[in-house]
Design a protein around this motif. Structure first.
Motif, mmCIF file in Angstrom:
data_model
loop_
_atom_site.group_PDB
_atom_site.id
_atom_site.type_symbol
_atom_site.label_atom_id
_atom_site.label_comp_id
_atom_site.label_asym_id
_atom_site.label_seq_id
_atom_site.Cartn_x
_atom_site.Cartn_y
_atom_site.Cartn_z
ATOM 1 N N SER A 19 22.885 -3.276 20.201
ATOM 2 C CA SER A 19 22.653 -1.945 19.642
ATOM 3 C C SER A 19 21.709 -1.194 20.569
ATOM 4 N N ASP A 20 21.615 0.108 20.391
ATOM 5 C CA ASP A 20 20.707 0.898 21.230
ATOM 6 C C ASP A 20 19.268 0.423 21.078
ATOM 7 N N ALA A 21 18.870 0.097 19.851
ATOM 8 C CA ALA A 21 17.498 -0.345 19.610
ATOM 9 C C ALA A 21 17.243 -1.701 20.261
ATOM 10 N N GLU A 22 18.201 -2.614 20.149
ATOM 11 C CA GLU A 22 18.043 -3.925 20.777
ATOM 12 C C GLU A 22 17.975 -3.797 22.295
ATOM 13 N N ARG A 23 18.836 -2.939 22.842
ATOM 14 C CA ARG A 23 18.835 -2.720 24.288
ATOM 15 C C ARG A 23 17.493 -2.148 24.733
ATOM 16 N N GLY A 24 16.929 -1.282 23.922
ATOM 17 C CA GLY A 24 15.635 -0.695 24.262
ATOM 18 C C GLY A 24 14.537 -1.746 24.350
ATOM 19 N N VAL A 25 14.541 -2.703 23.420
ATOM 20 C CA VAL A 25 13.528 -3.772 23.454
ATOM 21 C C VAL A 25 13.714 -4.635 24.699
ATOM 22 N N VAL A 26 14.951 -5.010 24.981
ATOM 23 C CA VAL A 26 15.224 -5.850 26.151
ATOM 24 C C VAL A 26 14.760 -5.159 27.434
ATOM 25 N N LEU A 27 15.151 -3.913 27.618
ATOM 26 C CA LEU A 27 14.820 -3.211 28.860
ATOM 27 C C LEU A 27 13.329 -2.925 28.972
ATOM 28 N N HIS A 28 12.663 -2.699 27.845
ATOM 29 C CA HIS A 28 11.215 -2.496 27.875
ATOM 30 C C HIS A 28 10.517 -3.760 28.375
ATOM 31 N N ALA A 29 11.010 -4.925 27.959
ATOM 32 C CA ALA A 29 10.407 -6.199 28.381
ATOM 33 C C ALA A 29 10.698 -6.501 29.848
ATOM 34 N N LEU A 30 11.766 -5.887 30.405
ATOM 35 C CA LEU A 30 12.198 -6.213 31.761
ATOM 36 C C LEU A 30 11.895 -5.110 32.773
ATOM 37 N N ARG A 31 11.000 -4.227 32.455
ATOM 38 C CA ARG A 31 10.674 -3.186 33.432
ATOM 39 C C ARG A 31 10.089 -3.810 34.696
ATOM 40 N N PRO A 32 10.459 -3.290 35.868
ATOM 41 C CA PRO A 32 10.027 -3.908 37.134
ATOM 42 C C PRO A 32 8.514 -4.011 37.283
ATOM 43 N N ASP A 33 7.804 -2.968 36.887
ATOM 44 C CA ASP A 33 6.346 -2.981 36.977
ATOM 45 C C ASP A 33 5.779 -3.591 35.698
ATOM 46 N N PRO A 34 5.059 -4.708 35.783
ATOM 47 C CA PRO A 34 4.514 -5.332 34.579
ATOM 48 C C PRO A 34 3.656 -4.400 33.742
ATOM 49 N N ALA A 35 3.027 -3.433 34.375
ATOM 50 C CA ALA A 35 2.188 -2.490 33.646
ATOM 51 C C ALA A 35 3.003 -1.612 32.704
ATOM 52 N N ASP A 36 4.320 -1.516 32.949
ATOM 53 C CA ASP A 36 5.195 -0.698 32.117
ATOM 54 C C ASP A 36 5.879 -1.503 31.012
ATOM 55 N N ARG A 37 5.729 -2.825 31.046
ATOM 56 C CA ARG A 37 6.329 -3.664 30.009
ATOM 57 C C ARG A 37 5.457 -3.643 28.753
#
Length: 268
Positions: free
Chosen positions: A234-252
């Motif tokens: 779902s869009d919400a699930e995808r948002g959680v996954v991508l937030h955890a996988l942001r390239p810069d750790p400071a953005d996770r």
């Protein structure tokens, strides 16, 4: 192998790059209500110093006492082999559940694991091995298995767990910054939580091209690729996954607890 110390090994229930897990009959001296336990036997040879290092790491984990952490009983050394006994969770794991799981159950299990990871972080310990196979399913709910300890027996020797076609997928759980020499910690475990959530919900990897049996080729492919979430999210699930996988750790997510809260909101 049919015995380790005074544990009678009944059957193998799991195998990884650095050890094997057996269902075992617990010795009476432990006084456990359940006669069966899980015993993990590490494959790397060890001496007394290695045993001490593993025991210290597992003691930190055991002392945290968070409800989402697997209970450990003891650690020992036999014939240069380190083993440790832990509670046997009979319902499998997110990687191989004994019974089909609903989407809500998957979300709840990963959220529980994330809160357990946060408890470890607050105690100053990185888990290093967050993945579906280590989110165990018990009658009382999900629990997170013990942290990675094999590296303590092979100081100076890299342990990637990658060497076969099946193992290449293990790379996904490794924060790319760790490959660049950074230390594991909150950010790398948050990365692994994101990959775990995706794998548990979709049954597929985030890097479809990661299929090479050659570990060096697989590593290059991984570092040059971007995660591709499955369309089944779902869009919400995808948002959680991508937030955890942001390239810069400071953005996770700043903490695994933040990840858990967001996931619980999605589940609600």
């Amino acid at each position: 192998m049919d015995r380790v110390a005074d544990y009678v090994l009944l059957r193998e229930v799991g195998r990884g790059a650095h050890g094997r897990v057996f269902l075992a009959r617990a010795p009476e001296r432990l006084g456990l209500p359940d006669p069966q336990v899980a015993v993990k036997v590490l494959s790397a040879p060890a001496d007394d110093d290695g045993l001490e290092a593993v025991a210290e790491e597992l003691a930190v984990y055991a002392d945290v006492g968070a409800p989402g952490l697997l209970r450990l009983y003891e650690v020992g050394l036999q014939d240069a082999t380190v083993f440790y006994a832990m509670r046997h969770e009979p319902l499998g794991s997110l990687a191989a559940p004994a019974n089909p799981l609903s989407r809500a159950q998957v979300l709840a299990a990963v959220a529980t694991a994330a809160r357990a990871v946060h408890a470890l972080h607050e105690a100053g310990q990185a888990h290093r091995a967050v993945k579906p196979a280590n989110v165990l399913l018990g009658r009382g709910g999900a629990v997170l298995a013990e942290p990675a300890v094999a590296h303590l027996l092979a100081r100076g020797h890299p342990l990637t767990g990658v060497g076969t076609r099946g193992d290449a997928r293990e790379l996904e759980y490794l924060d790319p910054r760790l490959v660049q020499g950074r230390e594991p910690g909150r950010a790398s475990d948050v990365w692994a939580l994101g990959v775990t959530l995706h794998a548990a919900l979709t049954g597929s990897g985030l890097y479809p091209a990661l299929t090479s049996a050659d570990p060096m080729v697989a590593m290059r492919m991984y570092l040059r690729s971007q995660p591709e979430p499955d369309a089944d999210l779902s869009d919400a699930e995808r948002g959680v996954v991508l937030h955890a996988l942001r390239p810069d750790p400071a953005d996770r997510y700043a903490t695994a607890e933040d990840f858990a809260r967001d996931l619980e909101r999605v589940a609600a």
